[in-house]
Scaffold this motif. Structure first.
Motif, PDB file in Angstrom:
ATOM      1  N   ILE A 248     -93.996  11.582  12.036  1.00  0.00           N
ATOM      2  CA  ILE A 248     -95.223  12.368  12.173  1.00  0.00           C
ATOM      3  C   ILE A 248     -96.103  12.094  10.956  1.00  0.00           C
ATOM      4  N   VAL A 249     -97.402  11.805  11.225  1.00  0.00           N
ATOM      5  CA  VAL A 249     -98.364  11.581  10.139  1.00  0.00           C
ATOM      6  C   VAL A 249     -99.480  12.623  10.272  1.00  0.00           C
ATOM      7  N   SER A 265     -92.547  12.131  19.197  1.00  0.00           N
ATOM      8  CA  SER A 265     -91.515  12.837  19.977  1.00  0.00           C
ATOM      9  C   SER A 265     -90.922  14.012  19.222  1.00  0.00           C
ATOM     10  N   VAL A 266     -91.224  14.096  17.923  1.00  0.00           N
ATOM     11  CA  VAL A 266     -90.684  15.184  17.094  1.00  0.00           C
ATOM     12  C   VAL A 266     -91.444  16.467  17.394  1.00  0.00           C
ATOM     13  N   ASP A 267     -90.698  17.559  17.501  1.00  0.00           N
ATOM     14  CA  ASP A 267     -91.321  18.860  17.739  1.00  0.00           C
ATOM     15  C   ASP A 267     -92.146  19.280  16.532  1.00  0.00           C
ATOM     16  N   LEU A 268     -93.309  19.914  16.789  1.00  0.00           N
ATOM     17  CA  LEU A 268     -94.180  20.365  15.717  1.00  0.00           C
ATOM     18  C   LEU A 268     -93.817  21.780  15.285  1.00  0.00           C
ATOM     19  N   ILE A 314     -87.786  25.378  13.227  1.00  0.00           N
ATOM     20  CA  ILE A 314     -88.439  24.976  14.467  1.00  0.00           C
ATOM     21  C   ILE A 314     -87.526  25.328  15.635  1.00  0.00           C
ATOM     22  N   ALA A 315     -88.089  26.075  16.574  1.00  0.00           N
ATOM     23  CA  ALA A 315     -87.322  26.503  17.759  1.00  0.00           C
ATOM     24  C   ALA A 315     -86.048  27.231  17.362  1.00  0.00           C
ATOM     25  N   TRP A 320     -84.538  19.626   8.390  1.00  0.00           N
ATOM     26  CA  TRP A 320     -84.932  19.000   7.113  1.00  0.00           C
ATOM     27  C   TRP A 320     -85.899  17.862   7.388  1.00  0.00           C
ATOM     28  N   PHE A 321     -86.889  17.751   6.465  1.00  0.00           N
ATOM     29  CA  PHE A 321     -87.897  16.691   6.539  1.00  0.00           C
ATOM     30  C   PHE A 321     -88.100  16.084   5.163  1.00  0.00           C
ATOM     31  N   SER A 322     -88.572  14.870   5.148  1.00  0.00           N
ATOM     32  CA  SER A 322     -88.907  14.198   3.890  1.00  0.00           C
ATOM     33  C   SER A 322     -90.400  13.845   3.970  1.00  0.00           C
TER      34      SER A 322
END
Length: 325
Positions: A248-249, A265-268, A314-315, A320-322
Motif C-alpha cells: 500500500i502506498v 489486496s491489503v485491507d485498509l 484491522i477487522a 504489523w506494518f513496516s
C-alpha cells in the motif's frame, strides 16, 4: 513740377490779393480816373476779394476735412497694424504648438514602432483576407524567415494542418465579432519545427465599419506545452508503477494531508473516503501519528529515507506494518 498743397494755393491767392491792392494804389496815383470809375473798380476788386476769401475758406475747410480723414486713417492703420501684429504672434504661437505636436507625434510613433518591432511577444497584422501585411522582429526570428519571405503571404502558409482548419473556421467569425482571445494554435517554422502559441486578436475597422486589418499577439507556449506533456508522461509512469505495487502506498502533501493511495489486496485501516483530504494525525492512532511526524521531520532535515514498524487493529485483529517514508 512740384505739386501744390491747399496751403500753398491759399498763400498764393493772398499774395495776389495783396498785389492787386498795391496795383490799385499805384493806378490811383498814376492815373486820374473819375469817381464812378474808381468806385466800379473798387467794387470789382471787392468782388474778387470776396471770391478769393470764399475760395480760401473752402480750401481751409477742405484741408481740415482732409486732416480729419488723415487722422482717422492713421488711427485705422495703427489699429490694423496692432491686429496684424497680434495675428502674427498668434500664428507664430500656433506654428510653435503645431511643431511641438508634430514632434510629439513623431516621438510617439518611434516609441510605438520600437514597442511593436522589438517587443518580446510576437505581433502580426493581417488584412481582411488573412494576408500578412506587417509583423515584428521576434515573429521573424521565431519562424526563421526574412521579412520579404513573410510579408504578403497568407497566414495558413505558416500553420499546421489542424491550425489551418481552425483559422478557416474562426477567421470569418473574428471579422464579424472583432475580437478573439485565448485560442491555441500551432505555427510551423522554416525548419519545420512546431511552435505552440496562444492567440489574442482584435480587428480594426474604418468609419463605415469595413474591416481594415487585424492585430494579433502570439504568446509562445511551446516550453510550457512540452513541460505539461513531460509531466503528463511522468504522472502516467508513476501511476503505472503505483498501481503495479503490491504494497500500500499513501501520498501525503507538505501539510500532512492524504491526497492519494494505490488500491491493493491489503485491507485498509479505514475506507478511503475517511482519510483522503484529512490530516494523518486525525486518522491514525496517536502513537503511529507521532512516529510518522518524527519521520517526516527527519526527512526534511537530512533528506534520507526513514522507516519504522507499527501496529494497527484491522477487522478486530492487530496487524504489523513496516513504513518506508
Amino acid at each position: 513740377m512740384k505739386n501744390c498743397t491747399s496751403k500753398d494755393k491759399i498763400e498764393t491767392l493772398e499774395i495776389k490779393l495783396e498785389h492787386l491792392k498795391n496795383q490799385h494804389e499805384v493806378i490811383k496815383e498814376q492815373y486820374e480816373i473819375t469817381t464812378e470809375e474808381y468806385l466800379k473798380t473798387l467794387d470789382d476788386i471787392s468782388k474778387v476779394n470776396k471770391k478769393l476769401e470764399q475760395e480760401i475758406s473752402v480750401r481751409k475747410k477742405a484741408e481740415e476735412a482732409l486732416k480729419k480723414v488723415h487722422d482717422v486713417l492713421e488711427i485705422r492703420i495703427q489699429e490694423r497694424t496692432a491686429e496684424f501684429v497680434k495675428a502674427n504672434e498668434e500664428l507664430k504661437n500656433e506654428i510653435t504648438e503645431r511643431k511641438e505636436v508634430e514632434e510629439e507625434i513623431i516621438l510617439l510613433k518611434e516609441k510605438y514602432e520600437d514597442l511593436y518591432y522589438n517587443a518580446p511577444i510576437m505581433y502580426l497584422s493581417l488584412d481582411s483576407k488573412g494576408i500578412i501585411i506587417e509583423c515584428n522582429n521576434i515573429f521573424l526570428d521565431k519562424l526563421g524567415y526574412k521579412k520579404r519571405e513573410f510579408i504578403g503571404k497568407h497566414i495558413t502558409n505558416f500553420t499546421t494542418k489542424e491550425s489551418t482548419v481552425g483559422f478557416k473556421k474562426d477567421f470569418p467569425k473574428l471579422i464579424k465579432t472583432g475580437k478573439m482571445t485565448g485560442v491555441e494554435r500551432q505555427l510551423v517554422t522554416k525548419s519545420n519545427d512546431i511552435i505552440d502559441v496562444i492567440l489574442n486578436v482584435t480587428v480594426e475597422y474604418d468609419e463605415q465599419g469595413k474591416p481594415l486589418q487585424t492585430r494579433a499577439a502570439f504568446e509562445d507556449i511551446t516550453e510550457r506545452k512540452q513541460a505539461e506533456e513531460t509531466l503528463r508522461q511522468s504522472e502516467e509512469y508513476m501511476h503505472s508503477l503505483f498501481d503495479a505495487m503490491d504494497d500500500i502506498v499513501f501520498v501525503i502533501d507538505h501539510k500532512g494531508y492524504f491526497t492519494n493511495y494505490n488500491p491493493s489486496s491489503v485491507d485498509l485501516y479505514v475506507p478511503p473516503e475517511h482519510f483522503i483530504g484529512q490530516r494523518f494525525d486525525t486518522v491514525l492512532s496517536e502513537d503511529v501519528a507521532a512516529n510518522l511526524a518524527n519521520a517526516i521531520e527527519s526527512i526534511e532535515k537530512n533528506g534520507k529515507v526513514q522507516n519504522f514498524d507499527y501496529t494497527l487493529e484491522i477487522a478486530g485483529k492487530e496487524r504489523w506494518f513496516s513504513a518506508n517514508i
